[in-house]
Design a protein around this motif. Sequence first.
Motif, short mmCIF file in Angstrom:
data_model
loop_
_atom_site.label_atom_id
_atom_site.label_comp_id
_atom_site.label_asym_id
_atom_site.label_seq_id
_atom_site.Cartn_x
_atom_site.Cartn_y
_atom_site.Cartn_z
N GLY A 53 0.75 -0.90 0.30
CA GLY A 53 -0.07 -0.32 0.04
C GLY A 53 0.65 1.44 -0.08
N SER A 54 0.73 2.16 -0.41
CA SER A 54 1.36 3.90 -0.32
C SER A 54 0.49 4.36 0.42
CB SER A 54 0.80 4.38 -1.61
OG SER A 54 -0.50 4.66 -1.91
N LEU A 55 -0.99 4.68 0.89
CA LEU A 55 -1.51 5.21 1.88
C LEU A 55 -0.71 5.27 3.42
CD1 LEU A 55 -5.03 5.19 0.74
CD2 LEU A 55 -3.88 6.81 0.10
N THR A 56 -0.12 6.59 3.82
CA THR A 56 -0.14 6.00 5.47
C THR A 56 -1.03 6.84 6.24
OG1 THR A 56 -0.47 8.45 5.63
CG2 THR A 56 2.16 7.50 5.31
N CYS A 57 -1.34 6.16 7.48
CA CYS A 57 -2.38 5.75 8.44
C CYS A 57 -2.16 6.09 9.84
CB CYS A 57 -3.07 4.35 8.29
SG CYS A 57 -4.09 4.25 9.28
N ASP A 58 -2.34 7.78 10.90
CA ASP A 58 -2.48 7.79 11.16
C ASP A 58 -2.52 7.32 12.63
OD1 ASP A 58 0.71 9.35 10.17
OD2 ASP A 58 -0.51 10.96 10.06
N ASN A 59 -4.09 7.15 12.29
CA ASN A 59 -4.97 7.05 13.84
C ASN A 59 -5.16 5.26 13.83
OD1 ASN A 59 -7.14 7.29 14.69
ND2 ASN A 59 -8.52 7.80 13.77
N THR A 60 -5.02 5.06 14.80
CA THR A 60 -4.67 3.81 15.40
C THR A 60 -6.49 3.25 15.25
OG1 THR A 60 -5.68 4.39 17.64
CG2 THR A 60 -3.52 4.11 17.25
N LEU A 61 -8.23 4.27 15.02
CA LEU A 61 -9.12 3.54 15.15
C LEU A 61 -9.73 3.17 13.34
CD1 LEU A 61 -10.84 5.01 18.34
CD2 LEU A 61 -10.58 2.47 17.86
N GLY A 62 -10.19 2.41 13.49
CA GLY A 62 -11.10 2.26 11.83
C GLY A 62 -12.17 2.17 11.59
N THR A 63 -12.48 2.16 10.42
CA THR A 63 -14.15 1.39 10.35
C THR A 63 -14.73 0.71 9.19
OG1 THR A 63 -16.33 2.19 10.18
CG2 THR A 63 -15.14 3.59 9.29
N PHE A 64 -14.92 -0.20 9.00
CA PHE A 64 -15.82 -0.78 7.95
C PHE A 64 -16.35 -0.62 7.50
CE2 PHE A 64 -13.04 -4.08 9.79
CZ PHE A 64 -12.68 -5.10 8.13
N ARG A 65 -16.96 1.02 7.76
CA ARG A 65 -17.80 1.13 7.43
C ARG A 65 -17.93 1.60 5.54
NH1 ARG A 65 -17.64 7.34 8.73
NH2 ARG A 65 -17.72 5.92 10.73
N GLY A 66 -16.99 2.12 5.64
CA GLY A 66 -16.59 1.75 3.57
C GLY A 66 -17.10 0.12 2.66
N TYR A 67 -17.01 -0.53 3.57
CA TYR A 67 -17.57 -1.47 3.33
C TYR A 67 -19.00 -2.27 3.79
CZ TYR A 67 -13.17 -1.69 2.35
OH TYR A 67 -11.32 -1.40 1.63
N GLY A 68 -19.98 -1.00 4.16
CA GLY A 68 -21.05 -1.41 4.17
C GLY A 68 -21.55 -1.33 5.53
N VAL A 69 -20.94 -2.07 6.60
CA VAL A 69 -21.24 -1.99 8.36
C VAL A 69 -20.51 -1.85 8.54
CG1 VAL A 69 -21.46 -3.60 10.06
CG2 VAL A 69 -21.94 -4.39 7.74
N ASP A 70 -20.42 -0.73 10.02
CA ASP A 70 -20.00 0.17 10.78
C ASP A 70 -19.25 -0.78 11.71
OD1 ASP A 70 -18.65 2.60 11.31
OD2 ASP A 70 -20.05 3.58 12.09
N VAL A 71 -17.91 -1.45 11.38
CA VAL A 71 -17.65 -2.12 12.60
C VAL A 71 -16.63 -1.79 12.94
CG1 VAL A 71 -16.66 -4.14 13.20
CG2 VAL A 71 -18.97 -4.00 11.61
N ILE A 72 -16.29 -0.99 13.46
CA ILE A 72 -15.09 -0.22 14.22
C ILE A 72 -14.14 -0.90 14.82
CG2 ILE A 72 -13.89 1.47 16.33
CD1 ILE A 72 -17.08 2.94 16.01
N VAL A 73 -12.41 -1.03 14.52
CA VAL A 73 -11.83 -2.11 15.19
C VAL A 73 -10.46 -0.78 15.77
CG1 VAL A 73 -12.00 -3.75 13.51
CG2 VAL A 73 -10.84 -1.82 12.83
N SER A 74 -9.71 -1.65 16.20
CA SER A 74 -8.39 -0.29 16.42
C SER A 74 -7.00 -1.74 17.03
CB SER A 74 -8.26 -0.27 17.98
OG SER A 74 -7.68 0.10 18.73
N LEU A 75 -5.86 -0.76 16.13
CA LEU A 75 -4.67 -0.99 15.73
C LEU A 75 -4.03 -0.99 17.26
CD1 LEU A 75 -3.72 0.52 13.10
CD2 LEU A 75 -3.68 -1.81 12.98
N THR A 76 -4.95 -0.78 18.59
CA THR A 76 -4.24 -1.52 20.37
C THR A 76 -5.12 -1.43 20.97
OG1 THR A 76 -2.80 -0.09 21.64
CG2 THR A 76 -4.55 1.42 20.10
N ALA A 77 -4.89 -1.84 22.01
CA ALA A 77 -5.70 -2.72 23.15
C ALA A 77 -5.88 -1.33 23.52
CB ALA A 77 -5.46 -3.69 23.52
#
Length: 231
Positions: A53-77
Motif C-alpha cells: 500500500g501507499s497510503l499512510t495511516c496515523d489513526n489507530t481506529l478504523g471502521t468498515f463503514r465503507g464496506y457496508g457495516v460500521d464495525v469499528i476496529v483498533s490497532l491497539t488495545a
Amino acid sequence: MIVSVAAVPHPPLLLPELVTGAVTDTGALRAACVRAAKQLAQAAPTWIAVSSGSLTCDNTLGTFRGYGVDVIVSLTADPAGTTPDPAMPLPLLVAAWLRGEAAADHVRPELVDPAAPVAERLALGERLAASEGEVGLLVLGDGSNRHPGPAGHADERAPGYDALVSRALAEADPEALLDLDPELAAELNVTGLPAWQVLAGVARHGGRRWRAELLYSQAPYGVGYHVAVWS
C-alpha cells in the motif's frame, strides 16, 4: 526480533457482519485467520503488520463503514482517539480486527510501496527482523483474483501461481518467495507479493530456520487466499 509470523489474506468477507448470508461459506477461511492470529498473539502480543500500500495511516481506529457495516476496529488495545478513520486501508482494518479477535496489545503498520524493487523489500524485512524486543509479524496479502469464480475474469495461469505461493508458505521457503515472478503477479493481480517478499527478508536474517504450518490455501470466490504460521 521477529519471533513468529502469521501470513493471512485481507478480504472484507472475513467479518461475519459483512457476509451475513454466507457466514458458513466463509467460515473455514475466517477460522484459519483467527487461529493464525491467536498463535501469533501467544508468541508476542505486539505485532508489526506488513502489507502492500501507499497510503499512510496515523489513526489507530478504523471502521468498515465503507464496506457496508460500521464495525469499528483498533490497532491497539488502548486507543487514544475516539473517531475512527473511514479511510484506513483495508489490510490495516483486517489487521486491527484480527488484533481484537486474538486479544493482542498493539499493531504497528508497515506499508510497502507496491512499486518498490525486490531489494528494497528485502532490506525492509531485514530491518524488521532486527526489531527490539520480541515482536510478531502479521503479513497481509491476497493471491490472484483471476481464478475461476463469480468475477468472470479467469486466467488459466492463476492456479499455478497460487500453488507456488502456497508451497513457499507451507515450506517456510524465503527463496521460493523471492523467485515469484513480479510481472506475472501484476498480470494476475496478486497483491500479496510485496509483503511476502518482506517476509523473505525477515526469514533470511540471521540464518535462522523456520518451521511452517499451512492452515488454509484455497480460492473461494475466484481469489487465492493463503494462511500460514511460521515459528
